[in-house]
Design a protein around this motif. Structure first.
Motif, PDB file in Angstrom:
ATOM      1  N   LEU A  21       0.848  -1.203   0.000  1.00 21.51           N
ATOM      2  CA  LEU A  21       0.000   0.000   0.000  1.00 21.51           C
ATOM      3  C   LEU A  21       0.877   1.245   0.000  1.00 21.51           C
ATOM      4  O   LEU A  21       1.889   1.312   0.692  1.00 21.51           O
ATOM      5  N   GLU A  22       0.478   2.224  -0.804  1.00 21.29           N
ATOM      6  CA  GLU A  22       1.193   3.496  -0.806  1.00 21.29           C
ATOM      7  C   GLU A  22       0.793   4.299   0.434  1.00 21.29           C
ATOM      8  O   GLU A  22      -0.194   3.983   1.092  1.00 21.29           O
ATOM      9  N   LEU A  23       1.546   5.371   0.709  1.00 20.27           N
ATOM     10  CA  LEU A  23       1.262   6.209   1.874  1.00 20.27           C
ATOM     11  C   LEU A  23      -0.178   6.731   1.828  1.00 20.27           C
ATOM     12  O   LEU A  23      -0.907   6.683   2.819  1.00 20.27           O
ATOM     13  N   SER A  24      -0.607   7.210   0.651  1.00 21.68           N
ATOM     14  CA  SER A  24      -1.952   7.789   0.563  1.00 21.68           C
ATOM     15  C   SER A  24      -3.020   6.744   0.887  1.00 21.68           C
ATOM     16  O   SER A  24      -4.034   7.051   1.499  1.00 21.68           O
ATOM     17  N   GLN A  25      -2.743   5.489   0.483  1.00 20.19           N
ATOM     18  CA  GLN A  25      -3.718   4.438   0.795  1.00 20.19           C
ATOM     19  C   GLN A  25      -3.691   4.080   2.278  1.00 20.19           C
ATOM     20  O   GLN A  25      -4.712   3.783   2.883  1.00 20.19           O
ATOM     21  N   MET A  26      -2.469   4.132   2.863  1.00 23.45           N
ATOM     22  CA  MET A  26      -2.336   3.872   4.294  1.00 23.45           C
ATOM     23  C   MET A  26      -3.102   4.908   5.097  1.00 23.45           C
ATOM     24  O   MET A  26      -3.745   4.600   6.111  1.00 23.45           O
ATOM     25  N   ILE A  27      -3.035   6.169   4.634  1.00 23.24           N
ATOM     26  CA  ILE A  27      -3.762   7.235   5.337  1.00 23.24           C
ATOM     27  C   ILE A  27      -5.254   6.931   5.325  1.00 23.24           C
ATOM     28  O   ILE A  27      -5.952   7.095   6.329  1.00 23.24           O
ATOM     29  N   LEU A  28      -5.718   6.411   4.183  1.00 26.18           N
ATOM     30  CA  LEU A  28      -7.130   6.046   4.069  1.00 26.18           C
ATOM     31  C   LEU A  28      -7.484   4.952   5.076  1.00 26.18           C
ATOM     32  O   LEU A  28      -8.487   5.050   5.796  1.00 26.18           O
ATOM     33  N   VAL A  29      -6.637   3.923   5.148  1.00 26.92           N
ATOM     34  CA  VAL A  29      -6.918   2.791   6.043  1.00 26.92           C
ATOM     35  C   VAL A  29      -6.932   3.236   7.504  1.00 26.92           C
ATOM     36  O   VAL A  29      -7.887   2.988   8.251  1.00 26.92           O
ATOM     37  N   ILE A  30      -5.852   3.923   7.918  1.00 23.27           N
ATOM     38  CA  ILE A  30      -5.758   4.365   9.313  1.00 23.27           C
ATOM     39  C   ILE A  30      -6.894   5.349   9.632  1.00 23.27           C
ATOM     40  O   ILE A  30      -7.507   5.298  10.691  1.00 23.27           O
ATOM     41  N   GLY A  31      -7.158   6.261   8.669  1.00 20.73           N
ATOM     42  CA  GLY A  31      -8.242   7.237   8.866  1.00 20.73           C
ATOM     43  C   GLY A  31      -9.561   6.531   9.098  1.00 20.73           C
ATOM     44  O   GLY A  31     -10.319   6.881  10.013  1.00 20.73           O
ATOM     45  N   LEU A  32      -9.808   5.502   8.292  1.00 19.09           N
ATOM     46  CA  LEU A  32     -11.058   4.757   8.406  1.00 19.09           C
ATOM     47  C   LEU A  32     -11.163   4.092   9.787  1.00 19.09           C
ATOM     48  O   LEU A  32     -12.197   4.164  10.455  1.00 19.09           O
ATOM     49  N   ILE A  33     -10.055   3.472  10.210  1.00 18.64           N
ATOM     50  CA  ILE A  33     -10.056   2.819  11.526  1.00 18.64           C
ATOM     51  C   ILE A  33     -10.329   3.848  12.626  1.00 18.64           C
ATOM     52  O   ILE A  33     -11.177   3.640  13.495  1.00 18.64           O
ATOM     53  N   ALA A  34      -9.617   4.981  12.558  1.00 16.66           N
ATOM     54  CA  ALA A  34      -9.782   6.016  13.594  1.00 16.66           C
ATOM     55  C   ALA A  34     -11.225   6.512  13.639  1.00 16.66           C
ATOM     56  O   ALA A  34     -11.808   6.684  14.715  1.00 16.66           O
ATOM     57  N   VAL A  35     -11.806   6.745  12.456  1.00 16.78           N
ATOM     58  CA  VAL A  35     -13.161   7.281  12.410  1.00 16.78           C
ATOM     59  C   VAL A  35     -14.172   6.262  12.943  1.00 16.78           C
ATOM     60  O   VAL A  35     -15.083   6.613  13.694  1.00 16.78           O
ATOM     61  N   ILE A  36     -13.991   4.987  12.578  1.00 26.95           N
ATOM     62  CA  ILE A  36     -14.940   3.969  13.053  1.00 26.95           C
ATOM     63  C   ILE A  36     -14.882   3.852  14.577  1.00 26.95           C
ATOM     64  O   ILE A  36     -15.914   3.881  15.256  1.00 26.95           O
ATOM     65  N   ILE A  37     -13.648   3.792  15.114  1.00 23.67           N
ATOM     66  CA  ILE A  37     -13.516   3.701  16.579  1.00 23.67           C
ATOM     67  C   ILE A  37     -14.183   4.914  17.237  1.00 23.67           C
ATOM     68  O   ILE A  37     -14.948   4.788  18.194  1.00 23.67           O
ATOM     69  N   THR A  38     -13.888   6.118  16.706  1.00 27.28           N
ATOM     70  CA  THR A  38     -14.429   7.333  17.296  1.00 27.28           C
ATOM     71  C   THR A  38     -15.957   7.363  17.221  1.00 27.28           C
ATOM     72  O   THR A  38     -16.633   7.667  18.203  1.00 27.28           O
ATOM     73  N   ALA A  39     -16.497   7.057  16.044  1.00 27.50           N
ATOM     74  CA  ALA A  39     -17.945   7.155  15.860  1.00 27.50           C
ATOM     75  C   ALA A  39     -18.670   6.141  16.741  1.00 27.50           C
ATOM     76  O   ALA A  39     -19.645   6.487  17.425  1.00 27.50           O
ATOM     77  N   VAL A  40     -18.178   4.906  16.766  1.00 32.06           N
ATOM     78  CA  VAL A  40     -18.825   3.889  17.605  1.00 32.06           C
ATOM     79  C   VAL A  40     -18.699   4.275  19.082  1.00 32.06           C
ATOM     80  O   VAL A  40     -19.671   4.204  19.846  1.00 32.06           O
ATOM     81  N   GLY A  41     -17.491   4.743  19.448  1.00 34.49           N
ATOM     82  CA  GLY A  41     -17.278   5.173  20.835  1.00 34.49           C
ATOM     83  C   GLY A  41     -18.233   6.293  21.223  1.00 34.49           C
ATOM     84  O   GLY A  41     -18.865   6.259  22.280  1.00 34.49           O
ATOM     85  N   CYS A  42     -18.381   7.300  20.349  1.00 39.89           N
ATOM     86  CA  CYS A  42     -19.283   8.419  20.626  1.00 39.89           C
ATOM     87  C   CYS A  42     -20.715   7.940  20.737  1.00 39.89           C
ATOM     88  O   CYS A  42     -21.452   8.341  21.641  1.00 39.89           O
ATOM     89  N   TYR A  43     -21.107   7.082  19.814  1.00 42.85           N
ATOM     90  CA  TYR A  43     -22.491   6.602  19.833  1.00 42.85           C
ATOM     91  C   TYR A  43     -22.783   5.895  21.152  1.00 42.85           C
ATOM     92  O   TYR A  43     -23.795   6.165  21.798  1.00 42.85           O
ATOM     93  N   LEU A  44     -21.865   5.009  21.554  1.00 41.42           N
ATOM     94  CA  LEU A  44     -22.081   4.278  22.807  1.00 41.42           C
ATOM     95  C   LEU A  44     -22.065   5.231  23.998  1.00 41.42           C
ATOM     96  O   LEU A  44     -22.941   5.179  24.858  1.00 41.42           O
TER      97      LEU A  44
END
Lengths: 264, 293
Positions: free
Chosen positions: B126-149
């Motif tokens: 994976l290129e850096l830009s794709q890695m940013i997408l992956v990590i960003g997605l993980i961070a957002v999912i954790i944050t959104a689920v955490g906030c919802y709960l």
């Protein structure tokens, strides 16, 4: 149940807008007392109510509920003992939240919130049963936002919420004043039902003399920051508006000139 | 075409900021300008930690913790000291400018020579830009689920009720000073985390990178709400995340169309002003329609 000793409150002291709202009020309520409070504009009715609820501190005096001196307690701490319904139907509920969520908050009035789930499914049946007693069909709308309800429905819900955890003292601050006459009558009859059924110690401000005479076992009239008239028991039962006006003239040495009180 | 992945990944990284702004602006009903200081605070803290040899995850935790402190300070200023919330936020924001310079020791730290969350956990191929997408997605999912709960718990419900009707929640025995401080704390932790992620993705932390973040956050919240709805809390969270991506897309498009990058902040400000005043114009339009009928 409630003991108020000589409380006084002055707003904006030392300025030209200074207002001595309460000038020494003493009042003792027995458990189960249902007291109606009347008085003209600026008589100190709402100040008395807000002093008890703790919206602001009093300048002097003492407020004791069930043997507990709460004079220095902040508003949120007093909520453990006090259920309240406000004049503004918008003030008693959170509009953006569901009926269920509002009731869940009321169901733990006075408890410190924790990280447990706020509106557990297990409580639903209880909420539904409670809502049924209102006869407004709200039991089928647990997930509706409260903001969608009418003023009367919101006031009825607030009343239910204020009594969901049995309060040692129920404060009703002209809670039917903002409603149309028919809805006001409904909410008032609901109020007397709940208060009598659960034998709640209640203080109800009203601008309506007829209601003040019809409800409760005791009536007090505030005038110029003091209690002017205090009638209870048998004497109150037979009291008429005419008697009340005569008592006022005798006690205050002037005629009652509050349109709001006389016209209603 | 090759702009799509960077646009989405930037949108994801910035959506933590948008969720933070949503928590103060919509949930608590406070326009919290602390954001302008806590975003670079997160970047500065993470950068300083990374340069000092910390590994990325602890560095980002330190950034979030620093953001929390920023939120607590604004919270204490506006509850215990009764300073109007807007001013309280401005005071913290200004104070944080100096704090951020102290943390970094200079105005700018490059992260090109150190391991970031995107390079350390790089997935082969994976290129850096794709890695940013992956990590960003993980961070957002954790944050959104955490906030919802969290906002579904008793404490979370109390915070939501505080923003909606402080009288009601006080009458039910909740200390609104505490709920306001808690809300600001969570919001600014997320904003700082967003700053830490953006700094690592961009390869530097800069003391000036907070300028205009509140407006970017508001733009994301409002665009999201208009385009994706506000039916429930879950829906709102999702809208804000998508709004952040949509905002990045709008920016990418206008830049492609030839708008000078220097005009970006002006453009964003106009966008937000227009969106915020929309309800007023809508009401006027409806009135006129009603008058015609």
């Amino acid at each position: 149940m409630l003991r108020i000793e000589d409380i006084a409150k002055t707003f904006n002291p030392g300025t030209i807008t200074e207002k001595k709202a309460l000038k020494g009020v003493t009042l003792h309520l027995e458990p189960g007392d249902f007291v109606t409070v009347i008085g003209g504009n600026g008589a100190g009715k709402s100040t008395l109510m807000n002093s008890i609820a703790g919206t602001f501190p009093v300048d002097r005096g003492k407020i004791v509920i069930d043997g507990q001196d709460i004079t220095k307690w902040p508003e949120h701490k007093r909520a453990k003992y006090i259920g309240r319904v406000f004049q503004d139907p918008m003030m008693g509920t959170a509009a953006n939240m569901q009926i269920e969520e509002n009731m869940a908050i009321a169901a733990r009035r006075g408890k410190t919130p924790t990280l447990r789930w706020s509106a557990p499914v297990a409580q639903r049946e209880f909420f539904r049963e409670q809502l049924k007693t209102l006869n407004l069909g709200l039991e089928d709308r647990l997930e509706s936002k409260v903001g969608l309800l009418s003023g009367g429905q919101r006031q009825a819900l607030t009343l239910l919420m204020a009594t969901l955890v049995e309060p040692k003292l129920l404060l009703l601050d002209e809670h039917t004043a903002a409603l149309d006459p028919k809805t006001a009558a409904q909410v008032l009859s609901l109020t007397t039902d709940i208060v009598h059924k659960r034998n709640l110690t209640t203080l109800m401000i009203t601008h309506n003399m007829k209601d003040a005479l019809a409800c409760g076992n005791r009536l007090i009239m505030l005038h110029d920051g003091k209690i002017l008239i205090d009638v209870k028991g048998e004497e109150k039962k037979h009291l008429t508006i005419k008697d009340l006006l005569a008592m006022f003239e005798k006690a205050a040495g002037s005629e009652l000139n509050s349109d709001a009180l006389l016209l209603s | 075409m090759d702009l799509i992945i960077p646009t989405i990944s930037q949108g994801l990284l910035w959506s933590l900021l948008a969720i933070g702004v949503y928590i103060t602006f919509r949930v608590l009903d406070i326009a919290d300008l602390t954001v302008e200081g806590s975003f670079p605070l997160g970047a500065a803290t993470a950068a300083a930690c990374l340069v000092a040899g910390w590994s990325p995850i602890p560095a980002m935790m330190a950034a979030a913790f620093a953001g929390m402190l920023g939120g607590i300070i604004t919270g204490i200023l506006c509850t215990k000291l009764k300073i109007p919330a807007l001013l309280a936020g401005i005071l913290t924001m200004i104070a944080l400018y100096s704090v951020n310079l102290r943390i970094m020791g200079k105005a700018n730290i490059s992260l090109l020579q150190v391991d970031t969350v995107f390079s350390l956990y790089a997935i082969p191929g994976l290129e850096l830009s794709q890695m940013i997408l992956v990590i960003g997605l993980i961070a957002v999912i954790i944050t959104a689920v955490g906030c919802y709960l969290f906002f579904g718990t008793e404490i979370g419900a109390a915070i939501r009720a505080t923003g909606c009707n402080p009288h009601m929640i006080r009458a039910n025995g909740v200390n609104t000073d505490i709920t306001v401080i808690l809300g600001l704390l969570i919001s600014n932790a997320l904003v700082a985390l967003s700053g830490a992620l953006v700094a690592q993705a961009n390869g530097f932390a800069d003391v000036g990178m907070g300028v205009g973040t509140i407006v970017i956050g508001l733009a994301s919240v409002i665009i999201g709400e208009v385009l994706f709805g506000t039916r429930s809390f879950k829906n709102c969270l999702l809208s804000v995340i998508l709004g952040s991506i949509a905002y990045r897309a709008v920016i990418a498009i206008v830049l492609q169309m030839g708008m000078p990058p220097n005009d970006l902040k002006l453009f964003t400000a106009i966008l937000v002003a227009a969106a915020l005043s929309m309800p007023l114009f809508q009401a006027k339009l409806n009135k006129r329609k009603a008058a015609k009928d």
